[in-house]
Design a protein around this motif. Sequence first.
Motif, PDB file in Angstrom:
ATOM      1  N   GLU A 542       0.824  -1.200   0.000  1.00 25.69           N
ATOM      2  CA  GLU A 542       0.000   0.000   0.000  1.00 25.69           C
ATOM      3  C   GLU A 542       0.868   1.264   0.000  1.00 25.69           C
ATOM      4  O   GLU A 542       0.590   2.227  -0.728  1.00 25.69           O
ATOM      5  N   VAL A 543       1.908   1.274   0.826  1.00 23.36           N
ATOM      6  CA  VAL A 543       2.783   2.452   0.920  1.00 23.36           C
ATOM      7  C   VAL A 543       3.523   2.673  -0.386  1.00 23.36           C
ATOM      8  O   VAL A 543       3.592   3.801  -0.904  1.00 23.36           O
ATOM      9  N   ILE A 544       4.063   1.606  -0.942  1.00 24.39           N
ATOM     10  CA  ILE A 544       4.841   1.729  -2.182  1.00 24.39           C
ATOM     11  C   ILE A 544       3.950   2.164  -3.337  1.00 24.39           C
ATOM     12  O   ILE A 544       4.338   3.011  -4.159  1.00 24.39           O
ATOM     13  N   CYS A 545       2.752   1.615  -3.403  1.00 22.16           N
ATOM     14  CA  CYS A 545       1.827   2.014  -4.483  1.00 22.16           C
ATOM     15  C   CYS A 545       1.386   3.472  -4.335  1.00 22.16           C
ATOM     16  O   CYS A 545       1.057   4.128  -5.333  1.00 22.16           O
ATOM     17  N   ALA A 546       1.383   3.986  -3.125  1.00 21.60           N
ATOM     18  CA  ALA A 546       1.017   5.395  -2.906  1.00 21.60           C
ATOM     19  C   ALA A 546       2.157   6.338  -3.241  1.00 21.60           C
ATOM     20  O   ALA A 546       1.928   7.521  -3.530  1.00 21.60           O
ATOM     21  N   ALA A 547       3.404   5.813  -3.222  1.00 12.91           N
ATOM     22  CA  ALA A 547       4.561   6.689  -3.410  1.00 12.91           C
ATOM     23  C   ALA A 547       5.260   6.499  -4.755  1.00 12.91           C
ATOM     24  O   ALA A 547       6.060   7.337  -5.161  1.00 12.91           O
ATOM     25  N   GLU A 548       4.965   5.412  -5.423  1.00  8.74           N
ATOM     26  CA  GLU A 548       5.654   5.081  -6.675  1.00  8.74           C
ATOM     27  C   GLU A 548       4.627   4.854  -7.764  1.00  8.74           C
ATOM     28  O   GLU A 548       3.448   4.607  -7.485  1.00  8.74           O
ATOM     29  N   GLN A 549       5.033   4.931  -9.030  1.00 13.83           N
ATOM     30  CA  GLN A 549       4.091   4.686 -10.121  1.00 13.83           C
ATOM     31  C   GLN A 549       4.825   4.270 -11.392  1.00 13.83           C
ATOM     32  O   GLN A 549       6.048   4.340 -11.470  1.00 13.83           O
ATOM     33  N   GLY A 550       4.061   3.845 -12.397  1.00 15.24           N
ATOM     34  CA  GLY A 550       4.629   3.503 -13.697  1.00 15.24           C
ATOM     35  C   GLY A 550       5.561   2.317 -13.678  1.00 15.24           C
ATOM     36  O   GLY A 550       5.415   1.379 -12.879  1.00 15.24           O
ATOM     37  N   ASP A 551       6.563   2.351 -14.568  1.00 12.30           N
ATOM     38  CA  ASP A 551       7.511   1.243 -14.673  1.00 12.30           C
ATOM     39  C   ASP A 551       8.310   1.062 -13.391  1.00 12.30           C
ATOM     40  O   ASP A 551       8.679  -0.055 -13.033  1.00 12.30           O
ATOM     41  N   SER A 552       8.595   2.162 -12.723  1.00 12.13           N
ATOM     42  CA  SER A 552       9.356   2.086 -11.467  1.00 12.13           C
ATOM     43  C   SER A 552       8.602   1.261 -10.433  1.00 12.13           C
ATOM     44  O   SER A 552       9.196   0.473  -9.689  1.00 12.13           O
ATOM     45  N   LEU A 553       7.283   1.424 -10.417  1.00 11.98           N
ATOM     46  CA  LEU A 553       6.467   0.664  -9.467  1.00 11.98           C
ATOM     47  C   LEU A 553       6.571  -0.829  -9.761  1.00 11.98           C
ATOM     48  O   LEU A 553       6.741  -1.641  -8.853  1.00 11.98           O
ATOM     49  N   SER A 554       6.495  -1.193 -11.029  1.00 11.44           N
ATOM     50  CA  SER A 554       6.586  -2.612 -11.404  1.00 11.44           C
ATOM     51  C   SER A 554       7.935  -3.188 -11.006  1.00 11.44           C
ATOM     52  O   SER A 554       8.025  -4.322 -10.510  1.00 11.44           O
ATOM     53  N   THR A 555       8.993  -2.406 -11.200  1.00 13.90           N
ATOM     54  CA  THR A 555      10.344  -2.865 -10.847  1.00 13.90           C
ATOM     55  C   THR A 555      10.471  -3.069  -9.342  1.00 13.90           C
ATOM     56  O   THR A 555      11.030  -4.063  -8.869  1.00 13.90           O
ATOM     57  N   VAL A 556       9.941  -2.101  -8.585  1.00 17.64           N
ATOM     58  CA  VAL A 556      10.025  -2.181  -7.125  1.00 17.64           C
ATOM     59  C   VAL A 556       9.240  -3.384  -6.605  1.00 17.64           C
ATOM     60  O   VAL A 556       9.719  -4.130  -5.749  1.00 17.64           O
ATOM     61  N   LEU A 557       8.043  -3.584  -7.120  1.00 17.79           N
ATOM     62  CA  LEU A 557       7.220  -4.706  -6.667  1.00 17.79           C
ATOM     63  C   LEU A 557       7.862  -6.042  -7.006  1.00 17.79           C
ATOM     64  O   LEU A 557       7.755  -7.009  -6.241  1.00 17.79           O
ATOM     65  N   ALA A 558       8.570  -6.092  -8.142  1.00 14.18           N
ATOM     66  CA  ALA A 558       9.269  -7.323  -8.518  1.00 14.18           C
ATOM     67  C   ALA A 558      10.402  -7.604  -7.528  1.00 14.18           C
ATOM     68  O   ALA A 558      10.601  -8.740  -7.086  1.00 14.18           O
ATOM     69  N   GLY A 559      11.129  -6.547  -7.178  1.00 13.67           N
ATOM     70  CA  GLY A 559      12.205  -6.711  -6.200  1.00 13.67           C
ATOM     71  C   GLY A 559      11.674  -7.066  -4.827  1.00 13.67           C
ATOM     72  O   GLY A 559      12.291  -7.840  -4.076  1.00 13.67           O
ATOM     73  N   MET A 560      10.528  -6.512  -4.500  1.00 18.07           N
ATOM     74  CA  MET A 560       9.916  -6.746  -3.202  1.00 18.07           C
ATOM     75  C   MET A 560       9.594  -8.228  -2.996  1.00 18.07           C
ATOM     76  O   MET A 560       9.652  -8.747  -1.874  1.00 18.07           O
ATOM     77  N   ARG A 561       9.311  -8.916  -4.080  1.00 22.37           N
ATOM     78  CA  ARG A 561       8.943 -10.328  -3.965  1.00 22.37           C
ATOM     79  C   ARG A 561      10.088 -11.170  -3.390  1.00 22.37           C
ATOM     80  O   ARG A 561       9.860 -12.203  -2.757  1.00 22.37           O
ATOM     81  N   LYS A 562      11.340 -10.715  -3.621  1.00 23.08           N
ATOM     82  CA  LYS A 562      12.480 -11.430  -3.033  1.00 23.08           C
ATOM     83  C   LYS A 562      12.415 -11.400  -1.508  1.00 23.08           C
ATOM     84  O   LYS A 562      12.765 -12.370  -0.835  1.00 23.08           O
ATOM     85  N   LEU A 563      11.975 -10.269  -0.990  1.00 20.76           N
ATOM     86  CA  LEU A 563      11.915 -10.114   0.465  1.00 20.76           C
ATOM     87  C   LEU A 563      10.731 -10.853   1.068  1.00 20.76           C
ATOM     88  O   LEU A 563      10.690 -11.072   2.286  1.00 20.76           O
ATOM     89  N   LEU A 564       9.776 -11.222   0.235  1.00 19.32           N
ATOM     90  CA  LEU A 564       8.578 -11.886   0.731  1.00 19.32           C
ATOM     91  C   LEU A 564       8.695 -13.412   0.711  1.00 19.32           C
ATOM     92  O   LEU A 564       7.808 -14.108   1.201  1.00 19.32           O
TER      93      LEU A 564
END
Length: 591
Positions: A542-564
């Motif tokens: 929720e926080v990341i989606c509120a602060a990031e957008q576009g291709d950067s958001l997709s990249t961040v969410l992909a990286g986030m999956r490693k931590l999950l």
Amino acid sequence: MELELGLKGGGFLLAEVTPEQVYVPEELNEDHLQLKKMTRNFVEKEIGPKIEALEEQEDGLIRDFMAQAGELGLLGLEVPEELGGMSMDKFSTVVVGEEIPRGASFAVAFMAHTGIGTLPIVYFGTPEQKAKYLPGLATGEKIAAYCLTEPGSGSDALGAKATAVLNAEGTHYLLNGTKQFITNAGFADIFLVYAKVEGKLTNFIVERTMPGLSFGPEEKKMGIKGSSTRQVILEDVAVPVENIVGELGRGHVVAFNILNVGRFKLAAAAIGSAQLALEVTLKYAGERKQFGVPLSSFGAIQTKFAEIAAQTYLAESVVYRTAGLMEEACQDLDVTGDCRKEAGKAIEEYAIECSLNKVLASEVLDLAVDEGVQIHGGYGFIAEYPIERMYRDSRINRLFEGTNEINRLLVPGTLLKRAMSGELPLLAAAKNVSKDLMSAGLGSEEEGLAALLNMTQKAKKLCLMAAGIAAQNLGMELKDNQYVLLGLAEMVLQVYAMESGVLRALKVQDMDVTEDHKLFVEKAATLGAYSAMNIIEQHAKEVICAAEQGDSLSTVLAGMRKLLRRPTVDMIGLRREIAKLVVEKGKYPVR
């Protein structure tokens, strides 16, 4: 001496904390256990039979109980021995705090007196003030009240309207204003009153006998009915200049630091109350039969017991961990003399942890009493059953000592402030997480508690990642974006809870306790950690989606999956095993 990063306030987010660095309740010594036993005996023997009269506010009853508590030394745990107290450690205040709630509304009067009522003088009073007031407060001859809230200012403490004007002779301040919702106001002798001197908040010791002091009627409350709650009205009350606590115009230092201690102490009472609610409900469920078998034999009921026990375990682990930090910070203070500056610095260090304690423990207590009523069914709605009163009494804890919303907002606000001042390298740590995500690592082949510890480190990275993205992309807007701040606060809360539970479980495995004890802490830590990780994942997205957008958001969410990534566990099986231990013991299973 410079604190290690992991032991500094908020530093747990940035460092790997070891089991050796945290204090756990299994380390309580014989003196602590005897104190705990004595407190329970006092409450159950003296107060228990009179709870109904207490709830009716029978005249003089709380004063009598306070005097008895004073004779046992319970009112002076943190008062210096030289001034009639016990000079005991923070763990002693926790074990007493856990037991006092068995006395229902008496706990409110007790905690207000021994905490926010007495400690301003202990930590911020002059030697003369301490000598004059602390002996009576330690014995119960004098009862204290804390007066900060006003009709127009609650969470906004600095918005207080009460004033203090120096008289022409320069000997007294004339105080005018109204204080609202003051615990113990009906019978207190000493009032710690906040008023503004030329617009700057200042704390004064006001005595009940001073002319111009009056009181409103008793408030009709939802719960804690046995406690006294009134307005305190000041009309040209002449208070000697020597009754200023702390420094002139710096009352906020006293107010906020004493509230930090109050939050920590409230959390201790809340975990004691949660344990009691579980005990009361287990007894009922063991005796009540439906479809020919006890309620406690049903999976739907056992699931509730497991969740209450696991969440209580996390809250308890947090409180004792924080007690260790607070003890370390305060143990060298010379509270017999003038220790104002040192006390302010020591207590403020763990403002974040104190807020986390208060929020977590009060919400765990609400879970325990709410599910307690549910398990009681219709009988839970009937005043004859103690869970009904416990349900009503618990609700105030999310309002006391600053609402839980305010306490949540204090957490990221304080973290960002310390990051900006260079006290905590928060932003640098967030950047390092981004670098880590570019590598192929972050996997783990570990199992059991070691895997939980690895998951905790990933949770910290996830929290730092979300905070870094929010700070970078929202900039100065972040400090006013409460939607995002609340999400970050919840992540920090869950990280502190899960880490405290896991570190305790690791430490207990090498301690001389029963196998059932070890089994419970391992299972509770696992269930608690996985539940926390699910919450962290939700808020991170929720926080990341509120602060990031576009291709950067997709990249961040992909990286986030490693931590999950984390091993799968049988959550239902965990609940079943925890419930089995809880039902067999008939109480919270490690006490």
